[in-house]
Scaffold this motif. Structure first.
Motif, PDB file in Angstrom:
ATOM      1  N   UNK A   9      64.404  16.172  62.822  1.00  0.00           N
ATOM      2  CA  UNK A   9      63.312  17.063  62.442  1.00  0.00           C
ATOM      3  C   UNK A   9      63.190  17.040  60.920  1.00  0.00           C
ATOM      4  N   UNK A  10      61.988  16.766  60.441  1.00  0.00           N
ATOM      5  CA  UNK A  10      61.741  16.635  59.006  1.00  0.00           C
ATOM      6  C   UNK A  10      60.960  17.842  58.510  1.00  0.00           C
ATOM      7  N   UNK A  43      66.119  17.572  56.193  1.00  0.00           N
ATOM      8  CA  UNK A  43      66.022  16.762  57.407  1.00  0.00           C
ATOM      9  C   UNK A  43      67.187  17.158  58.305  1.00  0.00           C
ATOM     10  N   UNK A  44      66.857  17.512  59.546  1.00  0.00           N
ATOM     11  CA  UNK A  44      67.848  18.016  60.492  1.00  0.00           C
ATOM     12  C   UNK A  44      68.094  16.971  61.569  1.00  0.00           C
ATOM     13  N   UNK A  49      62.884  24.978  65.169  1.00  0.00           N
ATOM     14  CA  UNK A  49      61.425  24.954  64.982  1.00  0.00           C
ATOM     15  C   UNK A  49      60.841  26.363  64.971  1.00  0.00           C
ATOM     16  N   UNK A  50      61.254  27.180  65.920  1.00  0.00           N
ATOM     17  CA  UNK A  50      60.738  28.550  66.014  1.00  0.00           C
ATOM     18  C   UNK A  50      61.065  29.354  64.761  1.00  0.00           C
ATOM     19  N   UNK A  51      62.313  29.283  64.313  1.00  0.00           N
ATOM     20  CA  UNK A  51      62.737  30.058  63.147  1.00  0.00           C
ATOM     21  C   UNK A  51      62.034  29.579  61.882  1.00  0.00           C
ATOM     22  N   UNK A 108      57.140  22.009  60.502  1.00  0.00           N
ATOM     23  CA  UNK A 108      57.802  20.707  60.616  1.00  0.00           C
ATOM     24  C   UNK A 108      56.797  19.598  60.326  1.00  0.00           C
ATOM     25  N   UNK A 109      57.213  18.594  59.550  1.00  0.00           N
ATOM     26  CA  UNK A 109      56.341  17.459  59.250  1.00  0.00           C
ATOM     27  C   UNK A 109      56.342  16.435  60.380  1.00  0.00           C
TER      28      UNK A 109
END
Length: 125
Positions: free
Chosen positions: A84-85, A90-91, A60-62, A70-71
């Protein structure tokens, strides 16, 4: 149509940030031919719930620092499988045992792997 260069670059950025926080065995799968909502699934794992959160937070930070918001995010509280989208990416960050159980790599085995062109040392975890 295959994963776009932008999607691959996002996956590379996310993977590098994740590896810096101890992520294990990154695998990027091109799902652009089968999923209309995204281009790449990036699958990562960590060896503890704390590690899963740390990897997800580092990503998220990067991504935010690079201008990619992020959505949505799912699973952060339980930290066994955080999704995480980022639209084209998508991660999936798993606790190692849950990654083995759900085995997304097998479920998406027909999707080509994306070469993230990471240094060799990053691929040997």
């Amino acid at each position: 149509m295959t994963a776009s260069e932008i999607s691959i670059e996002l996956a590379r950025l996310a993977t590098e940030a994740a590896l810096e926080r101890g992520a294990i065995d990154p695998v990027a799968i091109d799902v652009s031919e089968r999923v209309f909502l995204t281009d790449i699934f990036l699958v990562l794992s960590a060896d503890s719930d704390r590690g899963v959160r740390a990897v997800a937070d580092a990503v998220d930070e990067a991504m935010l620092k690079a201008g990619h918001k992020r959505l949505r995010r799912e699973g952060h509280d339980q930290a066994r499988w955080i999704l995480q989208d980022y639209d084209h990416l998508v991660i999936h960050v798993f606790l190692q045992e849950d990654r083995e159980f759900y085995d997304l790599e097998r479920l998406w085995a027909d999707g080509p792997r994306v070469d993230l062109q990471l240094p060799e040392a990053a691929n040997q975890d």
